[in-house]
Design a protein around this motif. Sequence first.
Motif, PDB file in Angstrom:
ATOM      1  N   UNK A  35       0.869  -1.374   0.071  1.00  0.00           N
ATOM      2  CA  UNK A  35      -0.047  -0.009  -0.039  1.00  0.00           C
ATOM      3  C   UNK A  35       0.958   1.180  -0.097  1.00  0.00           C
ATOM      4  N   UNK A  36       2.076   1.176   0.701  1.00  0.00           N
ATOM      5  CA  UNK A  36       2.924   2.389   0.551  1.00  0.00           C
ATOM      6  C   UNK A  36       3.436   2.771  -0.625  1.00  0.00           C
ATOM      7  N   UNK A  37       3.034   2.060  -1.572  1.00  0.00           N
ATOM      8  CA  UNK A  37       3.713   2.173  -3.142  1.00  0.00           C
ATOM      9  C   UNK A  37       2.531   3.233  -3.853  1.00  0.00           C
ATOM     10  N   UNK A  38       1.401   3.206  -3.275  1.00  0.00           N
ATOM     11  CA  UNK A  38       0.412   3.970  -3.789  1.00  0.00           C
ATOM     12  C   UNK A  38       0.680   5.453  -4.067  1.00  0.00           C
ATOM     13  N   UNK A  39       0.485   6.263  -4.900  1.00  0.00           N
ATOM     14  CA  UNK A  39       0.954   7.672  -4.956  1.00  0.00           C
ATOM     15  C   UNK A  39       0.365   8.457  -3.442  1.00  0.00           C
ATOM     16  N   UNK A  40      -0.563   8.485  -2.944  1.00  0.00           N
ATOM     17  CA  UNK A  40      -1.122   9.248  -1.814  1.00  0.00           C
ATOM     18  C   UNK A  40      -0.140   8.833  -0.608  1.00  0.00           C
ATOM     19  N   UNK A  41      -0.214   7.498  -0.252  1.00  0.00           N
ATOM     20  CA  UNK A  41       0.559   6.942   0.591  1.00  0.00           C
ATOM     21  C   UNK A  41       2.050   7.335   0.392  1.00  0.00           C
ATOM     22  N   UNK A  42       2.549   7.234  -0.733  1.00  0.00           N
ATOM     23  CA  UNK A  42       4.255   7.585  -0.808  1.00  0.00           C
ATOM     24  C   UNK A  42       4.356   9.056  -0.459  1.00  0.00           C
ATOM     25  N   UNK A  43       3.329   9.818  -1.003  1.00  0.00           N
ATOM     26  CA  UNK A  43       3.473  11.425  -0.447  1.00  0.00           C
ATOM     27  C   UNK A  43       3.543  11.548   0.955  1.00  0.00           C
ATOM     28  N   UNK A  44       2.826  10.619   1.577  1.00  0.00           N
ATOM     29  CA  UNK A  44       2.715  10.568   3.208  1.00  0.00           C
ATOM     30  C   UNK A  44       4.437  10.231   3.726  1.00  0.00           C
ATOM     31  N   UNK A  45       4.891   9.354   3.095  1.00  0.00           N
ATOM     32  CA  UNK A  45       6.178   8.999   3.413  1.00  0.00           C
ATOM     33  C   UNK A  45       7.190  10.168   2.958  1.00  0.00           C
ATOM     34  N   UNK A  46       7.101  10.465   2.029  1.00  0.00           N
ATOM     35  CA  UNK A  46       7.871  11.518   1.155  1.00  0.00           C
ATOM     36  C   UNK A  46       7.936  12.713   2.090  1.00  0.00           C
ATOM     37  N   UNK A  47       6.646  13.161   2.445  1.00  0.00           N
ATOM     38  CA  UNK A  47       6.724  14.257   3.486  1.00  0.00           C
ATOM     39  C   UNK A  47       7.122  13.994   4.890  1.00  0.00           C
ATOM     40  N   UNK A  48       7.389  12.974   5.406  1.00  0.00           N
ATOM     41  CA  UNK A  48       7.925  12.398   6.686  1.00  0.00           C
ATOM     42  C   UNK A  48       6.821  12.409   7.634  1.00  0.00           C
ATOM     43  N   UNK A  49       5.621  12.078   7.072  1.00  0.00           N
ATOM     44  CA  UNK A  49       4.521  11.899   7.948  1.00  0.00           C
ATOM     45  C   UNK A  49       4.441  10.506   8.391  1.00  0.00           C
ATOM     46  N   UNK A  50       4.786   9.656   7.752  1.00  0.00           N
ATOM     47  CA  UNK A  50       4.867   8.144   7.986  1.00  0.00           C
ATOM     48  C   UNK A  50       6.201   7.864   7.735  1.00  0.00           C
ATOM     49  N   UNK A  51       6.870   7.161   8.787  1.00  0.00           N
ATOM     50  CA  UNK A  51       8.398   6.857   8.645  1.00  0.00           C
ATOM     51  C   UNK A  51       8.394   5.272   9.151  1.00  0.00           C
TER      52      UNK A  51
END
Length: 125
Positions: A35-51
């Motif tokens: 699921x982390x590969x999906x665009x919205x989830x990937x954006x959360x990871x890139x922003x540092x919200x999800x680590x």
Amino acid sequence: MIIHNKGKYTYNIGARIIPGANNLEGSDIDAYKAAVKLPLNAALVKAGTIVQEAEDITQMNVEKAGDLINDTWDLQVLDQFKEKEESSRSPRSTVIKALEKQVESIVNPPDEDRLENNGDGNPPE
């Protein structure tokens, strides 16, 4: 696998990711990785919200573990961290004390943080 949600909201990224630490196990890990590969989830990871922090608490340095512990309000996750730390080859007393302190602050909050009620089980108005 420890996932740190540094945001204010709960996300469903293959598994329910609440604010603070999330200790994923079993099939939740595979679902998260997909699921982390999906665009919205990937954006959360890139922003540092999800680590993605580490596989377990014993692999984190004391400072990072302390920050994660202080941001965690799930008693079950804190208990899992404590069990893992205590059973490690070299348990770190500072991490164990931080876990105990966080659990205590949740179970017995200071008087000024307690909600009072009228004995009827309802919160104050």
